[in-house]
Design an enzyme around this catalytic site. Structure first.
Site, mmCIF file in Angstrom:
data_model
loop_
_atom_site.group_PDB
_atom_site.id
_atom_site.type_symbol
_atom_site.label_atom_id
_atom_site.label_comp_id
_atom_site.label_asym_id
_atom_site.label_seq_id
_atom_site.Cartn_x
_atom_site.Cartn_y
_atom_site.Cartn_z
ATOM 1 N N HIS A 1 6.923 -27.317 -1.210
ATOM 2 C CA HIS A 1 6.219 -28.407 -1.881
ATOM 3 C C HIS A 1 5.061 -27.875 -2.726
ATOM 4 O O HIS A 1 4.196 -28.633 -3.135
ATOM 5 C CB HIS A 1 5.721 -29.416 -0.834
ATOM 6 C CG HIS A 1 6.854 -30.056 -0.077
ATOM 7 N ND1 HIS A 1 7.304 -31.330 -0.326
ATOM 8 C CD2 HIS A 1 7.657 -29.558 0.895
ATOM 9 C CE1 HIS A 1 8.325 -31.604 0.468
ATOM 10 N NE2 HIS A 1 8.558 -30.539 1.220
ATOM 11 N N LYS B 1 -14.107 1.021 -3.517
ATOM 12 C CA LYS B 1 -15.138 1.518 -2.590
ATOM 13 C C LYS B 1 -16.193 2.312 -3.357
ATOM 14 O O LYS B 1 -17.398 2.129 -3.144
ATOM 15 C CB LYS B 1 -14.512 2.436 -1.539
ATOM 16 C CG LYS B 1 -13.682 1.711 -0.502
ATOM 17 C CD LYS B 1 -13.309 2.678 0.606
ATOM 18 C CE LYS B 1 -12.230 2.107 1.474
ATOM 19 N NZ LYS B 1 -11.601 3.115 2.328
ATOM 20 N N GLU C 1 0.823 -1.201 0.000
ATOM 21 C CA GLU C 1 0.000 0.000 0.000
ATOM 22 C C GLU C 1 0.866 1.264 0.000
ATOM 23 O O GLU C 1 0.436 2.322 -0.469
ATOM 24 C CB GLU C 1 -0.923 -0.013 1.229
ATOM 25 C CG GLU C 1 -2.290 0.577 0.973
ATOM 26 C CD GLU C 1 -3.314 0.242 2.053
ATOM 27 O OE1 GLU C 1 -4.186 -0.599 1.779
ATOM 28 O OE2 GLU C 1 -3.243 0.802 3.154
HETATM 29 O O1 PA5 Z 1 -3.085 1.720 6.007
HETATM 30 C C1 PA5 Z 1 -4.183 2.219 5.880
HETATM 31 O O2 PA5 Z 1 -4.377 3.453 6.014
HETATM 32 C C2 PA5 Z 1 -5.409 1.373 5.571
HETATM 33 O O3 PA5 Z 1 -5.076 0.056 5.332
HETATM 34 C C3 PA5 Z 1 -6.385 1.435 6.744
HETATM 35 O O4 PA5 Z 1 -5.762 0.951 7.904
HETATM 36 C C4 PA5 Z 1 -7.647 0.614 6.463
HETATM 37 O O5 PA5 Z 1 -8.217 1.007 5.258
HETATM 38 C C5 PA5 Z 1 -8.656 0.765 7.596
HETATM 39 O O6 PA5 Z 1 -8.971 2.117 7.777
HETATM 40 P P1 PA5 Z 1 -9.684 2.638 9.067
HETATM 41 O O7 PA5 Z 1 -8.796 2.427 10.234
HETATM 42 O O8 PA5 Z 1 -9.935 4.088 8.809
HETATM 43 O O9 PA5 Z 1 -10.974 1.864 9.226
#
Ligand code: PA5
Length: 432
Positions: A307, A421, A286
């Site tokens: 394996h 989303k 990410e």
């Molecule tokens: O690293 C990030 O920002 C995302 O992976 C969030 O942790 C994830 O989308 C969850 O978001 P939130 O804590 O706002 O529910």
């Protein structure tokens, strides 16, 4: 102490490339330190090991004791950075069969919810909780993420039915933004005890905030030692390049990327590292995967995956490198005993520990994969305890920031996550 070793990749790393990357990673680290890089409003994680809210830290420990006293089960509700760090820590520190027996645990059974949208999983969890005492830690920085919000609605309803609204409110702990979001509104209105995700710490860098600390403490682990490990690694990361494992790791992976090794495979030989790999994949995927750039983070658990995926790694398309994460001292090391009849032919191993056998499997794999032209980096950690885990978390975070800046991307945003989303909300008919 964590050791980074690139000696098994030198044949693939050109000297001038590493020299250039040494300079670039130093510049990248400077940008992190002086806050001059992209996304600089999210650098709070850099100093968290020394600069955290001490009174909140004590409150986390108190809440953890109360949860352990009151509940057989703690349900942690969150997705992405709001659960992967806690899951990684628990799977690293806990007995591998702790879910099967209370005697194998140091605290309540920790189960996760809101990590996906499966009704089958949720229904099964709700059914399991019906006749058990439980607490909930609902975690969402934005306070508006769909997956945990839906799971929490179901769980809250069960809890209120079971204990009544007032008692339920005493069993729900919310970890969220200081002032914004639906979860903040709910927590304030219902009177849940709440913990803050600092504004300047993004989800995937939040394991050392209450996001990770409350579930880890509730499961009976020492969060002070965890923070001490992170502090120790933060000091190490202030050292120049030659003593700085985070800069070296960031330099080597970028050097390999520039030679067209596009995939990094996190390799472990102990199942307790499996969820660390999941946390690492989110952190790097990410943070770096944007603007058509980035190294694709993948993982395998050996010897099981030798394996299955071993064939591809040995012999398939040559676009991947491996990073072996090696635990030097496992918690248990049973010895193989001699057998009178030796029908299984294993007496040649009698007197040897399982760790010795595992290590030889690891050495054999390294030799084989090198001969198959797979560059290998190694990260060595002493043992599976809180201090070493704190070191490992901070090492990976710091290296991620350096690596992403070296790559030329903002490590602290995730614009690509919004696309699914938008479509999902349109298909669900969410009011705009
Ligand atoms: O690293 C990030 O920002 C995302 O992976 C969030 O942790 C994830 O989308 C969850 O978001 P939130 O804590 O706002 O529910």
């Amino acid at each position: 102490m964590l050791i980074f070793d690139s000696s098994q990749a030198t044949d693939f790393l050109k000297n001038d490339a590493i020299e250039m990357l040494r300079q670039q990673t130093q510049t990248a680290d400077e940008s992190l330190k002086n806050g001059s890089g992209k996304g600089n409003e999210f650098l709070g994680w850099m100093d968290l090991p020394v600069n955290f809210d001490k009174s909140e830290f004590e409150r986390i420990k108190q809440a953890a004791s109360l949860i352990a006293e009151q509940s057989e089960v703690l349900v942690v509700v969150g997705i992405g950075g709001s659960y992967l760090g806690a899951k990684a820590a628990l799977d690293f520190l806990q007995d591998p069969l702790c879910n099967l027996s209370k005697s194998k645990r140091k605290g309540p059974l920790v189960l996760f919810a809101g990590t996906q949208l499966s009704g089958t999983y949720l229904q099964s969890l709700l059914h399991y909780l019906e006749d058990r005492d439980f607490s909930i830690n609902v975690i969402s920085k934005s306070g508006t993420t769909t997956e945990p919000a839906i799971a929490f609605r179901f769980l809250r309803s069960l809890m209120e039915k079971k204990y009544g609204k007032q008692e339920a409110a005493k069993r729900i702990y919310a970890t969220t933004d200081r002032s914004k979001g639906a979860l903040r509104t709910l927590a304030d209105q219902e009177g849940y005890e709440s913990f803050i995700v600092p504004d300047n710490v993004g989800g995937r860098f939040s394991v050392l905030t209450p996001v990770g600390l409350l579930p880890i403490a509730a499961a009976g682990f020492d969060i002070t030692a965890l923070m001490q490990g992170a502090q120790s690694m933060r000091s190490t990361c202030e050292q120049p390049y030659d003593q700085n494992p985070a800069m070296q790791y960031a330099a080597c992976r970028n050097a390999l990327l520039r030679t067209n090794f596009l995939i990094e495979v996190f390799v472990s030989y102990e199942p307790c590292l499996g969820s660390i790999a999941e946390w690492w994949k989110q952190l790097y995927g990410e943070s770096e995967g944007k603007q058509g750039k980035g190294i694709f983070p993948a993982s395998v658990n050996f010897t099981a995956d030798l394996h299955s995926l071993g064939q591809y790694i040995q012999d398939g398309k040559r676009h991947l490198f491996e990073t072996f994460v090696q635990l030097q001292k496992p918690v248990h090391d049973p010895i193989i005993v001699a057998d009178d009849q030796n029908l299984d032919g294993l007496n040649y191993l009698s007197g040897k520990g399982m760790h010795y056998v595992n290590e030889q499997a690891c050495r054999g794999t390294i030799e084989a994969h090198l001969s198959g032209s797979v560059p290998i980096l190694q990260i060595k950690i002493d043992t599976a305890d809180e201090f070493n885990l704190g070191e490992l978390f901070y090492f990976y975070e710091r290296a991620c920031g350096i690596s992403a800046y070296t790559l030329g991307v903002n490590p602290f945003d995730q614009p690509g996550v919004e696309d699914y989303k938008r479509n999902m909300f349109r298909l669900l008919g969410k009011p705009v």
